[in-house]
Design a protein around this motif. Structure first.
Motif, short mmCIF file in Angstrom:
data_model
loop_
_atom_site.label_atom_id
_atom_site.label_comp_id
_atom_site.label_asym_id
_atom_site.label_seq_id
_atom_site.Cartn_x
_atom_site.Cartn_y
_atom_site.Cartn_z
N THR A 1 -21.63 -10.93 -2.98
CA THR A 1 -21.20 -10.14 -4.13
C THR A 1 -20.36 -11.00 -5.06
O THR A 1 -20.32 -12.22 -4.91
CB THR A 1 -20.43 -8.88 -3.66
OG1 THR A 1 -20.17 -8.05 -4.78
CG2 THR A 1 -19.13 -9.26 -2.98
N VAL B 1 -15.81 -7.72 -7.53
CA VAL B 1 -16.03 -6.70 -6.51
C VAL B 1 -15.10 -6.92 -5.33
O VAL B 1 -14.45 -5.99 -4.83
CB VAL B 1 -17.50 -6.72 -6.04
CG1 VAL B 1 -17.71 -5.78 -4.86
CG2 VAL B 1 -18.42 -6.32 -7.18
N LEU C 1 -12.11 -4.20 -4.26
CA LEU C 1 -12.08 -3.53 -2.96
C LEU C 1 -10.76 -3.73 -2.23
O LEU C 1 -10.45 -3.01 -1.30
CB LEU C 1 -13.24 -4.01 -2.09
CG LEU C 1 -14.63 -3.52 -2.52
CD1 LEU C 1 -15.71 -4.18 -1.69
CD2 LEU C 1 -14.72 -2.01 -2.40
N THR D 1 -18.53 1.06 -3.21
CA THR D 1 -19.47 0.39 -2.31
C THR D 1 -20.90 0.91 -2.47
O THR D 1 -21.85 0.13 -2.54
CB THR D 1 -19.02 0.58 -0.85
OG1 THR D 1 -17.70 0.08 -0.70
CG2 THR D 1 -19.96 -0.13 0.10
N SER E 1 -19.95 -5.50 0.25
CA SER E 1 -18.81 -4.59 0.19
C SER E 1 -18.37 -4.14 1.57
O SER E 1 -17.18 -4.03 1.86
CB SER E 1 -19.15 -3.37 -0.68
OG SER E 1 -19.44 -3.75 -2.00
#
Length: 314
Positions: free
Chosen positions: A94, A98, A102, A147, A187
């Motif tokens: 990713t 991202v 997270l 996600t 994720s």
């Protein structure tokens, strides 16, 4: 001035982590093996921290008992070996934005663990207590939305073409893709690593009470981390060529992460945890998405997704 020191320290740590996130994404794309990186990074930290720990804390360092050694070994397993190897495995699938976004789940996970261990109190009869519980629920649900729902693009990137093209394949402007990209897999791995990191923050507060020598503690954490990842390398990084270092971005990433993150950053976090507790340190994690997001928009021509916007608002 002294009251502001923990806030300044954590701001510095988050900017340092932002730089590490960007460098590591580039280094991974250029072929750096994540296990090799973790080993070298913590060897550098041991070399830098060891002399200071020996000289400064030689008269105040407690004796190491077997139980303390086991706790420090567990600390290394959670906060370095598991967290870093799983995190960088997810980062390969990713984007840096991202991965940073997270990290907003870390305060919630840390708060829940601290409550379960009796380190934090929740007063359900007070508005503050309800605010903590509501914020925890929003952060966790927001991570799930981020996600599993990518959504469409809401904003164009600041640049039509990436200033730094780190991907092996690319599409139209602002839609660069790596061949391995997998939103859900990346994720999920990153969320798993953040769970280990939250446990590391909480356990560090426990260990610091029985072993308050911060420099020595972090030296031992980095030492065990290098040993643990070296053991993993026997199975997953046995090719001699990947251990070779040249003057390139991979070497820069290793030196930066070893000196700035594992040596300085770990120590500052331990210092803040000893003064303010693990939840205080975890609260600064959301700042990372702002730092990395802005840089990625300019340098990598990343674009904002509907899911990521909702996650930032959460």
């Amino acid at each position: 001035m002294q009251a502001c020191a923990p806030y300044a320290a954590m701001l510095l740590v988050q900017f340092a982590y932002g730089g590490s996130n960007i460098l590591m994404k580039i280094a991974l794309e250029k072929g750096l093996n994540q296990i090799v990186f973790v080993v070298y990074r913590h060897v550098i930290a041991v070399i830098l921290l060891g002399p200071f720990a020996y000289v400064i804390e030689r008269k105040q360092r407690p004796l190491l008992s077997l139980s303390v050694i086991i706790k420090i070994f567990l600390l290394s397993s959670l906060g370095t070996t598991i967290h870093l190897n799983v995190y960088y495995a997810g980062l390969a699938y990713t984007s840096p934005t991202v991965a940073s976004a997270l990290s907003n789940v870390i305060p919630s996970l840390t708060f829940i663990m601290a409550v379960l261990l009796g380190m934090e109190k929740v007063k359900t009869e007070s508005p503050r207590g309800w605010a903590k519980m509501l914020g925890t629920a929003i952060c966790i649900s927001g991570s799930l939305v981020f996600t599993f729902w990518k959504g469409g693009y809401l904003f164009k990137s600041f640049e039509n073409r990436a200033l730094i093209n780190i991907y092996s394949t690319k599409g139209s402007a602002g839609e660069y893709r790596h061949a391995k990209e997998n939103w859900i897999k990346g994720s999920a791995l990153i969320l798993t690593s953040h769970f280990a990191w939250s446990a590391w923050l909480v356990l560090q507060a426990v260990v610091h009470k029985v072993y308050p020598a911060r420099l020595s503690l972090n030296t031992l954490i980095c030492f065990f981390a290098s040993i643990q990842s070296s053991f993993l390398a026997l199975f997953f990084a046995r090719t001699p060529a990947i251990w070779k270092l040249d003057w390139n971005v991979q070497l820069l990433t290793i030196i930066y992460s070893g000196a700035v993150i594992s040596a300085l950053g770990y120590y500052l976090q331990t210092w803040c945890i000893s003064h303010k507790g693990p939840v205080f340190v975890a609260m600064f994690s959301p700042l990372l998405v702002v730092i990395v997001g802005l840089f990625s928009a300019f340098a990598f021509a990343e674009r904002l997704h509907l899911g990521s916007l909702m996650r930032e608002k959460a």
